[in-house]
Scaffold this motif. Structure first.
Motif, PDB file in Angstrom:
ATOM      1  N   VAL A  48       0.853  -1.178   0.073  1.00 33.02           N
ATOM      2  CA  VAL A  48       0.121  -0.083   0.047  1.00 33.02           C
ATOM      3  C   VAL A  48       0.995   1.386   0.155  1.00 33.02           C
ATOM      4  CG1 VAL A  48      -1.903   1.379   0.889  1.00 33.02           C
ATOM      5  CG2 VAL A  48      -2.084  -1.093   1.288  1.00 33.02           C
ATOM      6  N   ALA A  49       1.745   1.305   0.929  1.00 32.74           N
ATOM      7  CA  ALA A  49       2.716   2.431   1.144  1.00 32.74           C
ATOM      8  C   ALA A  49       3.855   2.158   2.162  1.00 32.74           C
ATOM      9  CB  ALA A  49       1.969   3.691   1.713  1.00 32.74           C
ATOM     10  N   THR A  57       8.696   8.574   0.748  1.00 29.12           N
ATOM     11  CA  THR A  57       7.448   7.707   0.819  1.00 29.12           C
ATOM     12  C   THR A  57       7.253   7.345  -0.666  1.00 29.12           C
ATOM     13  OG1 THR A  57       6.081   9.491   0.288  1.00 29.12           O
ATOM     14  CG2 THR A  57       6.234   9.072   2.709  1.00 29.12           C
ATOM     15  N   ASN A  58       6.641   6.395  -0.864  1.00 31.80           N
ATOM     16  CA  ASN A  58       6.143   5.642  -2.212  1.00 31.80           C
ATOM     17  C   ASN A  58       4.845   4.962  -1.801  1.00 31.80           C
ATOM     18  OD1 ASN A  58       7.999   3.210  -1.339  1.00 31.80           O
ATOM     19  ND2 ASN A  58       6.836   2.323  -2.586  1.00 31.80           N
ATOM     20  N   TYR A  59       3.981   5.079  -2.876  1.00 29.85           N
ATOM     21  CA  TYR A  59       2.617   4.423  -2.605  1.00 29.85           C
ATOM     22  C   TYR A  59       2.108   3.511  -4.057  1.00 29.85           C
ATOM     23  CZ  TYR A  59       1.845   8.221   0.654  1.00 29.85           C
ATOM     24  OH  TYR A  59       2.208   9.200   1.701  1.00 29.85           O
ATOM     25  N   LYS A  64      -2.804   6.376  -4.440  1.00 32.59           N
ATOM     26  CA  LYS A  64      -2.157   7.739  -4.546  1.00 32.59           C
ATOM     27  C   LYS A  64      -3.247   8.860  -4.283  1.00 32.59           C
ATOM     28  CE  LYS A  64       1.961   6.478  -7.001  1.00 32.59           C
ATOM     29  NZ  LYS A  64       2.659   6.548  -8.351  1.00 32.59           N
ATOM     30  N   THR A  68      -2.419   8.703   3.213  1.00 32.75           N
ATOM     31  CA  THR A  68      -0.958   9.186   3.282  1.00 32.75           C
ATOM     32  C   THR A  68      -0.276   8.448   4.533  1.00 32.75           C
ATOM     33  OG1 THR A  68      -1.914  11.465   2.864  1.00 32.75           O
ATOM     34  CG2 THR A  68       0.129  11.279   4.218  1.00 32.75           C
ATOM     35  N   ILE A  69       0.902   7.986   4.148  1.00 35.06           N
ATOM     36  CA  ILE A  69       1.878   7.344   5.284  1.00 35.06           C
ATOM     37  C   ILE A  69       2.580   8.414   6.006  1.00 35.06           C
ATOM     38  CG2 ILE A  69       3.574   6.601   3.671  1.00 35.06           C
ATOM     39  CD1 ILE A  69       3.670   4.096   5.220  1.00 35.06           C
ATOM     40  N   LEU A  80      -1.156   5.493   8.781  1.00 33.03           N
ATOM     41  CA  LEU A  80      -1.956   5.288   7.570  1.00 33.03           C
ATOM     42  C   LEU A  80      -3.156   6.136   7.636  1.00 33.03           C
ATOM     43  CD1 LEU A  80      -1.267   4.390   4.666  1.00 33.03           C
ATOM     44  CD2 LEU A  80      -2.634   2.595   5.134  1.00 33.03           C
TER      45      LEU A  80
END
Length: 121
Positions: A48-49, A57-59, A64, A68-69, A80
């Motif tokens: 997920v993230a 961060t990456n999603y 996206k 938001t992580i 999250l």
């Protein structure tokens, strides 16, 4: 040993929001990457993230702009925030972390037990 304990899951209507938390405790010198994965019934676990120790961060494309992580390094906790939830977000959500137990540069991978998120249409 390290324990990861998730909380914040539950039942929500489509379009609603939930905030998941995952707190790490135990023998922790530092934590590198932390992340969230999910596994829907009958499907493989998917990313997920993720968030690095410095905040990068990456999603997954599917979340996206909606999820938001974030993390609080002082509390060894990753969050999250999930907004605009859809029925297809329904899954068990798991957190993970790469933990360093001492000054020795070895990291160990840990998983939480999972928390159910159900989004009704």
């Amino acid at each position: 040993q390290v324990q990861l304990v998730e909380s914040g899951g539950g039942l929500v209507q489509a379009g609603g929001s939930l905030r998941l938390s995952c707190a790490a405790s135990g023998s922790i010198f530092s934590i590198n990457d932390m992340g969230w994965y999910r596994q829907a019934l009958g499907k493989q676990r998917e990313l997920v993230a993720r968030i690095g120790s410095g905040g990068s961060t990456n999603y997954a494309d599917s979340v996206k702009g909606r999820f938001t992580i974030s993390r609080d390094n002082a509390k060894n906790t990753v969050y999250l925030q999930m907004n605009s939830l859809k029925p297809e977000d329904t899954a068990v959500y798991y957190c993970d972390a790469y933990v360093q137990h001492s000054r020795i540069r070895l990291w160990y991978h840990y998983w939480g037990q999972g928390t159910q998120v159900t989004v009704s249409s």
